[in-house]
Write a protein that holds these residues in place. Structure first.
Motif, PDB file in Angstrom:
ATOM      1  N   ARG A  45       1.036  -0.847   0.174  1.00 35.09           N
ATOM      2  CA  ARG A  45      -0.162   0.381   0.204  1.00 35.09           C
ATOM      3  C   ARG A  45       1.092   0.896  -0.087  1.00 35.09           C
ATOM      4  O   ARG A  45       2.381   1.048   0.399  1.00 35.09           O
ATOM      5  CB  ARG A  45      -1.208  -0.342   1.151  1.00 35.09           C
ATOM      6  N   ARG A  46       0.345   2.926   0.022  1.00 33.84           N
ATOM      7  CA  ARG A  46       0.958   3.404  -1.011  1.00 33.84           C
ATOM      8  C   ARG A  46       1.017   4.059   1.166  1.00 33.84           C
ATOM      9  O   ARG A  46       0.298   4.613   2.172  1.00 33.84           O
ATOM     10  CB  ARG A  46       0.473   4.203  -0.903  1.00 33.84           C
ATOM     11  N   LYS A  47       2.365   4.056   1.399  1.00 30.78           N
ATOM     12  CA  LYS A  47       3.172   5.311   2.449  1.00 30.78           C
ATOM     13  C   LYS A  47       2.168   4.731   3.620  1.00 30.78           C
ATOM     14  O   LYS A  47       1.295   5.441   4.662  1.00 30.78           O
ATOM     15  CB  LYS A  47       2.474   6.468   2.839  1.00 30.78           C
ATOM     16  N   PRO A  48       2.028   3.072   3.771  1.00 38.14           N
ATOM     17  CA  PRO A  48       1.178   2.852   5.466  1.00 38.14           C
ATOM     18  C   PRO A  48       1.762   3.132   6.549  1.00 38.14           C
ATOM     19  O   PRO A  48       0.871   2.885   7.558  1.00 38.14           O
ATOM     20  CB  PRO A  48       1.458   1.489   5.026  1.00 38.14           C
ATOM     21  N   GLU A  49       3.302   3.949   6.195  1.00 41.45           N
ATOM     22  CA  GLU A  49       3.980   4.201   7.885  1.00 41.45           C
ATOM     23  C   GLU A  49       2.544   5.587   8.544  1.00 41.45           C
ATOM     24  O   GLU A  49       3.562   5.677   9.725  1.00 41.45           O
ATOM     25  CB  GLU A  49       5.206   4.561   7.499  1.00 41.45           C
ATOM     26  N   LEU A  50       2.239   6.105   7.902  1.00 39.71           N
ATOM     27  CA  LEU A  50       1.795   7.249   7.783  1.00 39.71           C
ATOM     28  C   LEU A  50      -0.243   6.889   9.137  1.00 39.71           C
ATOM     29  O   LEU A  50      -0.007   8.232   9.124  1.00 39.71           O
ATOM     30  CB  LEU A  50       0.989   8.392   6.707  1.00 39.71           C
TER      31      LEU A  50
END
Length: 264
Positions: free
Chosen positions: A243-248
């Motif tokens: 997924r895109r930028k899951p760390e956010l």
């Protein structure tokens, strides 16, 4: 809902102040009632606890991608401004390094590095755009779809600043002259309005799949993320996805498959 003249003027004043960039206290925001999705439902309405989408990039050719973008933009009256600076986009393509900037794999194969990735609103479980919208023109439905009431948008662009995925566009110019053909079944916008993908919520409410899914020839799968027997859960349980930028921590509802191989 009925309100008296004083309450109406209070609410009108809040919206006017926001549009003019005036200072508004936190209490003033409470005057704006939560916005619910419009009731376009039919007996065939598709229901889910949380809608999600899986995009298998290995199954998409450039011709398929072009057809998907064309179908989405024609259905939703997305204008073609003719230049990248003023581009209005609901679904578009970008390179791997821009779509997944945190995945720094220097030895990634060249095909993946340069392939066009379909990109759209991620319909996050914790959408930052919803939190910052002062008029609740951007809202999250109970089924997880992040929708927009473009008639309620005042063009403050707070949502554009908050969205970490660049999934919103602003109409700097009147979009109507830039529409080859207007679809009368979907509202067209005016100058000064933000817009984005809405997961085709109007189609879900009529019992239809999102148009990108319909045009993808099986490369895009959608379904209820909370249902272990749904199409998306079956795909996610047998394939490695990203997924895109899951760390956010926004918890995007759009998943990507790159290699397409099924896990043993």
């Amino acid at each position: 809902m009925s309100i008296n003249r004083r309450e109406f003027l209070k609410k009108a004043g809040v919206i006017a102040a926001l549009g003019l960039g005036g200072a508004v206290t936190l209490d003033a925001f409470e005057l704006l009632e939560p916005l619910k999705a419009a009731d376009f439902t039919s007996e065939n309405k598709l229901a889910a606890q949380r809608w999600a989408m899986v995009i298998d990039m290995s199954k998409l050719s450039q011709a398929d991608i072009d057809e998907i973008i064309k179908g989405c933009h024609e259905l939703h009256n997305v204008p073609d401004m003719g230049n990248e600076k003023d581009e209005i986009k609901w679904i578009w393509t970008d390179t791997y390094e821009h779509v997944f900037p945190g995945d720094e794999n220097h030895y990634l194969d060249e095909k993946t590095k340069t392939m066009p990735f379909l990109t759209l609103c991620n319909h996050c479980d914790h959408p930052p755009c919803v939190r910052v919208c002062p008029t609740q023109a951007t809202f999250r439905r109970e089924d997880g779809v992040v929708g927009m009431d473009m008639h309620r948008c005042i063009g403050c662009r707070f949502c554009m600043a908050a969205c970490p995925y660049g999934a919103r566009s602003f109409n700097y110019w009147d979009p109507k002259p830039h529409l080859a053909k207007i679809n009368p079944e979907y509202p067209h916008r005016s100058k000064g309005v933000v817009e984005k993908c809405t997961f085709c919520m109007e189609r879900l409410d009529q019992g239809l799949a999102p148009v990108c899914v319909e045009k993808s020839k099986g490369a895009i799968v959608y379904g209820d993320l909370e249902d272990p027997n749904s199409a998306v859960r079956k795909v996610l349980s047998t394939h490695y996805s990203i997924r895109r930028k899951p760390e956010l921590g926004s918890q995007p509802s759009v998943y990507y498959l790159i290699g397409g191989e099924e896990r043993a």
